[in-house]
Write an enzyme that holds these catalytic residues in place. Sequence first.
Site, PDB file in Angstrom:
ATOM      1  N   ILE A  22    -113.910  12.053  37.985  1.00 28.57           N
ATOM      2  CA  ILE A  22    -115.101  11.230  38.259  1.00 28.57           C
ATOM      3  C   ILE A  22    -115.363  11.132  39.763  1.00 28.57           C
ATOM      4  CG2 ILE A  22    -116.086   8.892  37.951  1.00 28.57           C
ATOM      5  CD1 ILE A  22    -115.550  10.326  35.296  1.00 28.57           C
ATOM      6  N   LYS A 171     -97.755  18.304  40.988  1.00 24.27           N
ATOM      7  CA  LYS A 171     -98.425  17.480  39.978  1.00 24.27           C
ATOM      8  C   LYS A 171     -99.398  16.603  40.747  1.00 24.27           C
ATOM      9  CE  LYS A 171     -98.976  14.123  37.741  1.00 24.27           C
ATOM     10  NZ  LYS A 171    -100.293  13.446  37.671  1.00 24.27           N
ATOM     11  N   GLY A 223     -96.374   7.613  46.009  1.00 27.62           N
ATOM     12  CA  GLY A 223     -97.181   6.809  45.095  1.00 27.62           C
ATOM     13  C   GLY A 223     -96.743   5.367  45.144  1.00 27.62           C
ATOM     14  N   SER A 224     -97.010   4.666  44.063  1.00 28.12           N
ATOM     15  CA  SER A 224     -96.771   3.219  44.064  1.00 28.12           C
ATOM     16  C   SER A 224     -95.287   2.895  43.909  1.00 28.12           C
ATOM     17  CB  SER A 224     -97.559   2.581  42.919  1.00 28.12           C
ATOM     18  OG  SER A 224     -97.089   3.092  41.696  1.00 28.12           O
ATOM     19  N   THR A 227     -94.096   3.116  40.162  1.00 27.17           N
ATOM     20  CA  THR A 227     -93.807   4.473  39.668  1.00 27.17           C
ATOM     21  C   THR A 227     -92.545   5.011  40.333  1.00 27.17           C
ATOM     22  OG1 THR A 227     -96.193   4.788  39.420  1.00 27.17           O
ATOM     23  CG2 THR A 227     -94.830   6.742  39.238  1.00 27.17           C
ATOM     24  N   GLY A 228     -92.383   4.719  41.623  1.00 28.29           N
ATOM     25  CA  GLY A 228     -91.175   5.166  42.328  1.00 28.29           C
ATOM     26  C   GLY A 228     -89.917   4.598  41.689  1.00 28.29           C
ATOM     27  N   GLU A 245     -91.825   8.213  48.776  1.00 28.05           N
ATOM     28  CA  GLU A 245     -92.741   7.611  49.765  1.00 28.05           C
ATOM     29  C   GLU A 245     -93.578   6.594  49.008  1.00 28.05           C
ATOM     30  OE1 GLU A 245     -93.029   7.949  52.897  1.00 28.05           O
ATOM     31  OE2 GLU A 245     -92.413   9.954  53.519  1.00 28.05           O
ATOM     32  N   CYS A 279    -101.660   4.253  52.608  1.00 31.65           N
ATOM     33  CA  CYS A 279    -100.377   3.546  52.464  1.00 31.65           C
ATOM     34  C   CYS A 279    -100.065   2.753  53.725  1.00 31.65           C
ATOM     35  CB  CYS A 279     -99.263   4.539  52.158  1.00 31.65           C
ATOM     36  SG  CYS A 279     -99.207   5.882  53.337  1.00 31.65           S
ATOM     37  N   GLU A 378     -99.214  -5.458  47.908  1.00 31.24           N
ATOM     38  CA  GLU A 378    -100.090  -4.401  48.430  1.00 31.24           C
ATOM     39  C   GLU A 378    -101.476  -4.563  47.804  1.00 31.24           C
ATOM     40  OE1 GLU A 378     -99.545  -0.210  47.229  1.00 31.24           O
ATOM     41  OE2 GLU A 378     -99.513   0.267  49.364  1.00 31.24           O
TER      42      GLU A 378
END
Length: 488
Positions: A22, A171, A223-224, A227-228, A245, A279, A378
């Site tokens: 999108i 990915k 990423g966040s 998820t890390g 990171e 970030c 964040e």
Amino acid sequence: MALQFIDGKFTRGNATEEIEVINPATEGVIDSVPRGTTEDAMRTVEAAKIAFSTWRRTSANVRATLMHEAAAKMRAHKEQIIHLLTLEEGKPIPENEEEFEWLCNTFDYYAELGRHERGRVLPSGEHTQLNLVIKEPYGVVACIIPWNYPLLLMAWKVAPALAAGNTVIIKPSEITPLSTLYLAEHCWNDFPPGVINILVGYGKEVAEPLVTHRDVPVIAFTGSLATGQRIASLAAPMMKKLHLELGGKDAFVVADDADPEMTARALAYAALTNAGQVCTSTERVYLPERRAAEFTEALVAHVSSLRIGPGVEPSTDMGPMIGATYRDKFETHIADAVRRGAKVLCGGRRPPHMTKGFFYEPTILTDVDKSMLIVSEETFGPAIPLMRYSSFEDAIAKTNDSEYGLGACLVTSDPLKAKLFFEEVKAGTVWINDPLTDNYAGPFGGMKLSGGARELGQEGLDTFRDTKHVHWEFSTTAKSWWYPYGSN
Ligand code: NAD
């Protein structure tokens, strides 16, 4: 539909569904990609593993030549790449031009660093011995990328990983896969099949199978935090090499000697680049009590003059946010701050005249404190929460009062303040008078919950090289200290 890139071929893989990409400025569909599957991930690992057996033995000079050629081809496709990046990510063209420069230069930089050395020679215990430290590739590296800098953050992993002799599976974020797939089609076709692969799809469906696959020894992720943490817990039993990171909550301190006009511009840039979706975006501002009113006034005047619009418009200063979910979360933070007593000095709403696109006006808040989500978590959007400090030591303590430690900014002409700041602040990067400027040779990464990985520089190459010590005795006579004991 743009296809996945596996083993040198473009393919739907096993996908039976598609994911629409999108445009965040219009909410229209740009294109679609296959929704990759776990079987696709398995097949890709197999291809990357086979390619590794040759790529690891390919000379550093040949690898460097291929990487320079890729950089040259990317430069030849500059306009198309920047246009696609702007459509799918949304930030203004000048910011994508900068991201594009980082993409090409990172390939050139690591092409050279990769052939510079592969270890060192140690002083040996005896003159009949040789002691070597050898840096060698790990194997297949999974590079899991977020949407906010799809090409820059990909290049910071892929270029050093390839230069070190690894093969890679990229990915990209399911939100911004198109610019990466474009590179595979137009710029990376000289690499042997399987050296670079691109899997597209959702994290749980295609990235988690990589994280848990025994033939993928390195997971390089940006990423966040959530998820890390998930990746770390999945990878822990296999003792994988993790390069994480994660998020940030960067502070910006204005010293009492700073110039209000310069500070306003530096601060707006630090907080609002990519609509605050960096970030290392400034997410907390500390002003000296004595001059807070002056700095606030200059900041409000400057931020109110910024032009919001689609990234493709040359006059746009700030583009849209990436999507509805991200804007909703951002609005929760603004509403929470207002409910707890913060005052909105400008912005604080979606632009009333823009009915399409995930836009939000740059928002300055005052009377903010650490009980608010906008200070403790964040936020990742175009907000500038202003707070005050009583002494410079207080400003440093407030800067360090966060679970994150990615970056920190200071504006001052006072070298003593600058030195105290960079020595006392717990953050991976400290910027003084020039926020958010990175350096190819300067390691980038975080402390504390921002993750301990480092990208760029020598550290960014060593991330993708394992270390082996070789002890070699040239003499083949038996040593006096071997069994049986007491024979001498
Ligand atoms: P995200 O964590 O949602 O997604 C990042 C990537 O991880 C995507 O490719 C996603 O598909 C994949 N993913 C999702 N779930 C997964 C799972 N269970 N296993 C494996 N992979 C999975 O992050 P995002 O929203 O794309 O990016 C924004 C975040 O990235 C912010 O927190 C930001 O601070 C952070 N970030 C950090 C840096 C840095 O260098 N420290 C740089 C840019 C962005």
